[in-house]
Design an enzyme around this catalytic site. Structure first.
Site, PDB file in Angstrom:
ATOM      1  N   SER A 261       9.093 -11.829  -2.368  1.00 59.06           N
ATOM      2  CA  SER A 261       7.717 -11.502  -1.942  1.00 59.06           C
ATOM      3  C   SER A 261       7.790 -10.047  -1.417  1.00 59.06           C
ATOM      4  O   SER A 261       6.439  -9.644  -1.138  1.00 59.06           O
ATOM      5  CB  SER A 261       7.266 -12.585  -0.993  1.00 59.06           C
ATOM      6  OG  SER A 261       7.941 -12.498   0.190  1.00 59.06           O
ATOM      7  N   LYS A 306       1.853 -14.580   6.918  1.00 61.97           N
ATOM      8  CA  LYS A 306       2.155 -13.001   6.935  1.00 61.97           C
ATOM      9  C   LYS A 306       1.193 -12.187   7.232  1.00 61.97           C
ATOM     10  O   LYS A 306       1.489 -11.349   8.040  1.00 61.97           O
ATOM     11  CB  LYS A 306       2.601 -12.895   5.261  1.00 61.97           C
ATOM     12  CG  LYS A 306       3.952 -13.401   5.058  1.00 61.97           C
ATOM     13  CD  LYS A 306       4.027 -13.398   3.548  1.00 61.97           C
ATOM     14  CE  LYS A 306       5.218 -14.002   2.974  1.00 61.97           C
ATOM     15  NZ  LYS A 306       5.603 -13.564   1.544  1.00 61.97           N
TER      16      LYS A 306
END
Length: 363
Positions: A261, A306
């Site tokens: 990611s 996140k």
């Protein structure tokens, strides 16, 4: 048990309740549950350092002078991660859930049945390395470095299996220089199955250098009925990739961070280091998203965690993969501006708009 029989009904009920409560307390504080908690993880500035070393270092020839530019403390292109808490007790899990910054998911979603924790970590480490490779290719392609031909995909049990490597740059076949796929096909035009050819490649060596190797491949017969009959079959799907006269090293390769990611933020970090100026224009920018070699940005897991991690360290702008926008909008940390990104050029265009004081497309 005569003492128990001597108690009143209320006393017996109270005693049983106390025993059951004690059992629940012991179980809730000692027995692990089949769930893991996902929470905000570490964030790392791709323009900064890791363990005292710059995230990116460059070695070789014709390195752009821009790599020596000194970024200010306000320049941030932070990759973000998700923390995973395993082996939780019921009470521990409830405590994390109640904090509002963690999500509980079945353990098998993170650690699939049949795989050990070490195997999952190895797969994540492999994905992380592949993400670094893809980000380098995407960045150099964006910067229009010259394209050369690589081995690319190798079919299982093909003539090239265990001889060539997907990361080999193809230089020549039987001494005939090869610059692209058309030239490779031309070099094989007059070959036959069973013929041994010499494939000259440049293969990465330890320390970032590259060594030229002459490798013998016994050509096979193309299994595709539609293919031209009689021609030798090398068994690869070649790819055109950009090449620079220097190598790029990522210090995070030695970290225990895993998964794909960070691809988008790695790519932006490379572009910023290789070009003059500051992509961030002094803003604290964080983000996430996978990236392929063509610059397409893909969705990731744990977007909410996140964003929380980014906000906690001071980010004001967050780059969100387009396919994660719907989920991201369910819980946007106060003061965090979301920017929608479907491909690399969306991100670079958005950063340019931000530098001009304009507002890029959001989720």
């Amino acid at each position: 048990m005569s003492w128990f029989k001597s108690l009143s009904v209320r006393g017996r009920t109270l005693s049983i309740g106390l025993v059951l409560t004690g059992v629940l307390v012991v179980a809730g504080s000692t027995v692990s549950i089949p769930y893991v908690a996902l929470g905000p993880g570490v964030t790392i500035n791709t323009l900064g350092t890791y363990d005292g070393a710059p995230i990116y270092t460059f070695a070789g020839e014709d390195i752009p002078p821009a790599v020596n530019e000194n970024f200010g403390d306000g320049s941030h292109l932070n990759m973000t991660t998700v923390s995973v808490t395993d082996g939780m007790t019921l009470f521990g899990a409830l405590g994390l859930w109640a904090s509002g910054n963690s999500a509980l998911v079945p353990r098998e979603e993170v650690y699939p049945p049949g795989q050990t924790t070490e195997q999952v970590k190895e797969e994540n480490a492999k994905s992380f390395k592949e993400s670094q490779n893809s980000s380098e290719i995407a960045a150099l392609t964006y910067l229009k470095y010259p394209q050369v031909i690589y081995v690319g995909t190798i079919a299982d049990n093909s003539p090239s299996y265990d001889v060539l490597d997907p990361q080999d740059q193809v230089v020549a076949v039987d001494g005939v220089q090869v610059a692209d796929s058309a030239a490779l096909q031309a070099a094989l035009a007059n070959t036959t199955p069973g013929q041994v050819v010499t494939v000259t490649v440049l293969r990465a060596a330890p320390g970032g250098s590259a060594a030229q190797k002459d490798l013998k491949v016994t050509l096979g017969k193309n299994p595709d009925p539609a293919a031209e009959s009689g021609r030798g079959f090398l068994g690869i799907v070649p790819q055109m990739r950009p090449v620079a006269p220097f190598t790029i090293s990522n210090s995070l390769a030695k970290s225990d961070i895993g998964g794909p990611s960070a691809g988008l933020m790695f790519t932006l970090g490379i572009i910023d280091r290789l070009t003059s100026g500051d992509l961030t224009s002094g803003h604290y920018i964080a983000g996430t998203g996978t990236i392929d070699t063509s610059g397409v940005v893909g969705p990731i897991g744990g977007i909410l965690m996140k964003m929380i991690a980014a906000k906690d360290v001071g980010a004001t702008i967050f780059l969100v993969p387009a396919d994660n926008c719907t989920e991201a909008l369910t819980r946007v940390p106060s003061g965090l501006q979301l920017v929608k990104v479907a491909k690399l050029t969306d991100a670079t265009t958005a950063l340019d708009l931000i530098s001009k004081g304009e507002t890029p497309p959001g989720c």
